[in-house]
Design a protein around this motif. Sequence first.
Motif, mmCIF file in Angstrom:
data_model
loop_
_atom_site.group_PDB
_atom_site.id
_atom_site.type_symbol
_atom_site.label_atom_id
_atom_site.label_comp_id
_atom_site.label_asym_id
_atom_site.label_seq_id
_atom_site.Cartn_x
_atom_site.Cartn_y
_atom_site.Cartn_z
ATOM 1 N N GLU A 111 0.870 -1.172 0.000
ATOM 2 C CA GLU A 111 0.000 0.000 0.000
ATOM 3 C C GLU A 111 0.907 1.222 0.000
ATOM 4 N N PRO A 119 1.062 5.805 -0.816
ATOM 5 C CA PRO A 119 0.289 7.026 -1.042
ATOM 6 C C PRO A 119 0.021 7.195 -2.542
ATOM 7 N N THR A 171 -4.781 6.301 -0.767
ATOM 8 C CA THR A 171 -3.740 5.293 -0.911
ATOM 9 C C THR A 171 -4.066 4.355 -2.064
ATOM 10 N N ASN A 180 -3.768 0.424 -2.923
ATOM 11 C CA ASN A 180 -3.575 -0.870 -2.291
ATOM 12 C C ASN A 180 -3.658 -1.930 -3.379
#
Length: 46
Positions: free
Chosen positions: A15, A17, A23, A25
């Motif tokens: 994960e 930014p 975010t 993932n």
Amino acid sequence: MSDEVRTGSPAPEFELPASTGGTFNLARHRGRKVVLFFYPKDDTPG
């Protein structure tokens, strides 16, 4: 245990930014095509 990722092997879950906020993932994209792009650290030779 090695942290090495080999060509053709599944990427480890991660994960990070996102550039749009929030975010990213990888697990949320399971089953879809995802392009991972890696580049050398800025200002390094090669």
